[in-house]
Design a protein around this motif. Structure first.
Motif, PDB file in Angstrom:
ATOM      1  N   MET A   1       9.197   7.496  -1.214  1.00 11.49           N
ATOM      2  CA  MET A   1       9.182   6.348  -1.612  1.00 11.49           C
ATOM      3  C   MET A   1       7.541   6.078  -1.933  1.00 11.49           C
ATOM      4  N   THR A   2       7.322   4.967  -3.044  1.00  9.59           N
ATOM      5  CA  THR A   2       6.175   4.725  -3.349  1.00  9.59           C
ATOM      6  C   THR A   2       5.794   3.069  -2.870  1.00  9.59           C
ATOM      7  N   LEU A   3       4.470   2.973  -2.113  1.00  9.66           N
ATOM      8  CA  LEU A   3       4.232   1.792  -1.536  1.00  9.66           C
ATOM      9  C   LEU A   3       2.881   1.424  -1.981  1.00  9.66           C
ATOM     10  N   HIS A   4       2.730   0.146  -1.915  1.00  9.62           N
ATOM     11  CA  HIS A   4       1.321  -0.502  -2.333  1.00  9.62           C
ATOM     12  C   HIS A   4       0.450   0.207  -1.193  1.00  9.62           C
ATOM     13  N   THR A   5      -0.890   0.733  -1.655  1.00 14.28           N
ATOM     14  CA  THR A   5      -1.739   1.344  -0.824  1.00 14.28           C
ATOM     15  C   THR A   5      -2.892   0.410  -0.807  1.00 14.28           C
ATOM     16  N   HIS A   6      -3.244  -0.215   0.371  1.00 16.20           N
ATOM     17  CA  HIS A   6      -4.308  -1.262   0.498  1.00 16.20           C
ATOM     18  C   HIS A   6      -5.681  -0.129   0.860  1.00 16.20           C
ATOM     19  N   CYS A  22      -5.638   5.887  12.787  1.00 13.71           N
ATOM     20  CA  CYS A  22      -4.572   6.588  13.614  1.00 13.71           C
ATOM     21  C   CYS A  22      -3.404   5.562  13.641  1.00 13.71           C
ATOM     22  N   THR A  23      -2.215   6.020  14.157  1.00 15.08           N
ATOM     23  CA  THR A  23      -1.010   5.128  14.513  1.00 15.08           C
ATOM     24  C   THR A  23      -1.307   3.702  15.044  1.00 15.08           C
ATOM     25  N   LEU A  24      -1.010   2.622  14.784  1.00  9.32           N
ATOM     26  CA  LEU A  24      -1.276   1.320  15.112  1.00  9.32           C
ATOM     27  C   LEU A  24      -2.637   0.582  14.812  1.00  9.32           C
ATOM     28  N   GLY A  25      -3.437   1.392  13.894  1.00  7.44           N
ATOM     29  CA  GLY A  25      -4.559   1.101  13.771  1.00  7.44           C
ATOM     30  C   GLY A  25      -4.734   0.583  12.138  1.00  7.44           C
ATOM     31  N   HIS A  26      -5.918   0.575  11.504  1.00  8.77           N
ATOM     32  CA  HIS A  26      -6.033  -0.023  10.103  1.00  8.77           C
ATOM     33  C   HIS A  26      -7.278   0.606   9.525  1.00  8.77           C
ATOM     34  N   LEU A  48      -2.331   2.975   6.354  1.00 11.23           N
ATOM     35  CA  LEU A  48      -1.107   3.710   6.447  1.00 11.23           C
ATOM     36  C   LEU A  48       0.162   2.676   6.074  1.00 11.23           C
ATOM     37  N   PRO A  49       1.194   3.488   5.844  1.00 14.65           N
ATOM     38  CA  PRO A  49       2.374   2.733   5.398  1.00 14.65           C
ATOM     39  C   PRO A  49       2.603   1.660   6.738  1.00 14.65           C
ATOM     40  N   SER A  50       3.100   0.494   6.404  1.00 15.27           N
ATOM     41  CA  SER A  50       3.306  -0.869   7.258  1.00 15.27           C
ATOM     42  C   SER A  50       2.233  -1.196   8.163  1.00 15.27           C
ATOM     43  N   HIS A  51       0.992  -0.616   7.991  1.00 12.81           N
ATOM     44  CA  HIS A  51      -0.199  -1.115   8.587  1.00 12.81           C
ATOM     45  C   HIS A  51      -0.934  -1.710   7.866  1.00 12.81           C
ATOM     46  N   GLY A  52      -1.951  -2.641   8.364  1.00  7.75           N
ATOM     47  CA  GLY A  52      -2.756  -3.543   7.667  1.00  7.75           C
ATOM     48  C   GLY A  52      -2.082  -4.119   6.492  1.00  7.75           C
ATOM     49  N   LYS A  53      -2.778  -4.068   5.359  1.00  6.87           N
ATOM     50  CA  LYS A  53      -2.137  -4.660   4.017  1.00  6.87           C
ATOM     51  C   LYS A  53      -1.554  -3.665   3.281  1.00  6.87           C
ATOM     52  N   SER A  54      -1.259  -2.541   3.451  1.00  3.59           N
ATOM     53  CA  SER A  54      -0.357  -1.744   2.857  1.00  3.59           C
ATOM     54  C   SER A  54       1.219  -1.761   2.896  1.00  3.59           C
ATOM     55  N   GLY A  55       1.942  -1.459   1.784  1.00 11.53           N
ATOM     56  CA  GLY A  55       3.254  -1.919   1.899  1.00 11.53           C
ATOM     57  C   GLY A  55       4.129  -1.318   3.065  1.00 11.53           C
ATOM     58  N   VAL A  56       5.130  -1.867   3.306  1.00 12.49           N
ATOM     59  CA  VAL A  56       5.884  -1.814   4.211  1.00 12.49           C
ATOM     60  C   VAL A  56       6.932  -0.437   4.322  1.00 12.49           C
ATOM     61  N   TRP A  57       6.876   0.494   5.103  1.00 14.83           N
ATOM     62  CA  TRP A  57       7.854   1.531   5.075  1.00 14.83           C
ATOM     63  C   TRP A  57       9.098   1.132   5.458  1.00 14.83           C
ATOM     64  N   ASP A  58      10.147   1.460   4.496  1.00 15.28           N
ATOM     65  CA  ASP A  58      11.536   0.978   5.024  1.00 15.28           C
ATOM     66  C   ASP A  58      12.390   1.810   5.870  1.00 15.28           C
ATOM     67  N   ARG A  59      11.604   2.721   6.524  1.00 19.56           N
ATOM     68  CA  ARG A  59      12.057   3.695   7.732  1.00 19.56           C
ATOM     69  C   ARG A  59      12.984   4.766   7.239  1.00 19.56           C
ATOM     70  N   THR A  68       1.176  10.880   3.813  1.00 14.60           N
ATOM     71  CA  THR A  68       0.584  12.082   3.147  1.00 14.60           C
ATOM     72  C   THR A  68       0.453  11.836   1.665  1.00 14.60           C
ATOM     73  N   ASP A  69       1.654  11.663   1.271  1.00 17.10           N
ATOM     74  CA  ASP A  69       1.682  11.309  -0.336  1.00 17.10           C
ATOM     75  C   ASP A  69       0.814  10.106  -0.665  1.00 17.10           C
ATOM     76  N   MET A  70       0.682   9.196   0.227  1.00 15.06           N
ATOM     77  CA  MET A  70      -0.209   8.129  -0.060  1.00 15.06           C
ATOM     78  C   MET A  70      -1.496   8.375  -0.054  1.00 15.06           C
ATOM     79  N   ALA A  71      -1.900   9.054   0.936  1.00 18.78           N
ATOM     80  CA  ALA A  71      -3.366   9.638   1.238  1.00 18.78           C
ATOM     81  C   ALA A  71      -3.893  10.661  -0.101  1.00 18.78           C
ATOM     82  N   ARG A  72      -2.805  11.544  -0.353  1.00 14.73           N
ATOM     83  CA  ARG A  72      -3.306  12.720  -1.454  1.00 14.73           C
ATOM     84  C   ARG A  72      -3.388  11.785  -2.760  1.00 14.73           C
ATOM     85  N   GLY A  73      -2.631  10.673  -2.833  1.00 16.30           N
ATOM     86  CA  GLY A  73      -2.668   9.882  -4.177  1.00 16.30           C
ATOM     87  C   GLY A  73      -4.148   8.997  -4.365  1.00 16.30           C
ATOM     88  N   LEU A  74      -5.046   9.235  -3.436  1.00 17.61           N
ATOM     89  CA  LEU A  74      -6.286   8.587  -3.507  1.00 17.61           C
ATOM     90  C   LEU A  74      -7.560   9.631  -3.853  1.00 17.61           C
TER      91      LEU A  74
END
Length: 262
Positions: A1-6, A22-26, A48-59, A68-74
């Motif tokens: 899935m493609t999410l907004h990446t802040h 890390c998990t639960l961080g931003h 990360l997905p669902s963290h901070g201002k990035s898009g919400v992962w739908d689980r 990883t795809d989100m990171a690689r895209g940057l």
């Protein structure tokens, strides 16, 4: 899935690194490290997905694949990768799968338990015992209790009762990330442990850990140390798992040394 990446760029020197929290961080978790490294590089951090201002992962699907795809895209051309905890496992994965994108690799407290469980399978029962309280909380549907236990074991040492309510709510909302990450962190869903794969990550690498971290952290470090071909291991005295936040100055020296040799 493609999410907004802040993203947030901590501007500094021309050389650019990608930082994965890390998990639960931003992305703000890198503020101290970025400030100390501003004469060496600019730090591009993202949520990360669902963290901070990035898009919400739908689980759906594998969250490690999504992140990883989100990171690689940057990554535009070879960059220095710096990751902490879950974020370090993303940096490691990109270094193995796409080594041409990685100039240097900094792994801070990577939680890649799969490597340890391959090397020392007898530790599985011990690991299960250590995580019994969290597993019981998840099994009962009490995600707030799971967040409390996670904070106790992997936080910065601040007792749960002293955390602001909004932070407790934030951690509870995201704690599902922990079991969702198991496919990669425990079972190597991307196959990084397959024969010959780790050797692909031949770029200069430093692994930084705290000597007050949970015992499993040192075991993960040892397992990665014998697999990655160009790695140095640094132990920070008096630091725990959250050392990029609690001891940012202590991680800067090893990173600067790594940048100098890459």
């Amino acid at each position: 899935m493609t999410l907004h990446t802040h993203t947030h760029l901590y501007e500094g020197a021309e050389r650019r690194a990608l930082a994965v929290h890390c998990t639960l961080g931003h992305s703000g978790a890198w503020r101290g490290v970025a400030a100390a490294l501003k004469d060496d590089l600019s730090l591009l951090a993202f949520d990360l997905p669902s963290h901070g201002k990035s898009g919400v992962w739908d689980r759906s699907g594998n969250v490690h694949d999504v992140a990883t795809d989100m990171a690689r895209g940057l990554i535009e051309g070879p960059m220095d990768l710096i990751g902490h905890s879950f974020g370090a496992t993303i940096a490691l994965r990109i270094a193995v799968e796409s080594p041409e994108l990685v100039r240097s690799l900094t792994l801070i407290e990577p939680v890649y338990f799969a490597a340890v469980l391959v090397d020392e399978p007898e530790l599985l029962e011990e690991y299960k015992r250590e995580n019994a309280a969290m597993d019981a909380a998840f099994a009962s549907g009490d995600e707030r209790e799971a967040a409390r236990v996670f904070n106790r074991d992997w936080g910065d040492g601040t007792p749960w009762d002293l955390l602001p309510e909004r932070m407790k709510d934030h951690m509870t909302r995201l704690i599902h990330y922990v079991p969702a990450s198991s496919a990669f962190l425990h079972h190597d869903s991307a196959g990084l442990l397959d024969a010959g794969r780790m050797e692909r990550a031949s770029m200069p690498t430093v692994l930084i850990e705290g000597d007050k971290s949970p015992p499993m952290s040192a075991k993960v470090a040892a397992s990665l140390q014998k697999r990655l071909p160009n790695i140095e291991r640094v132990v920070v005295e008096g630091a725990g798992h959250m050392l990029p936040i609690t001891h940012p100055g202590a991680v800067v020296g090893p990173i600067q040394a790594l940048l100098a040799r890459s």
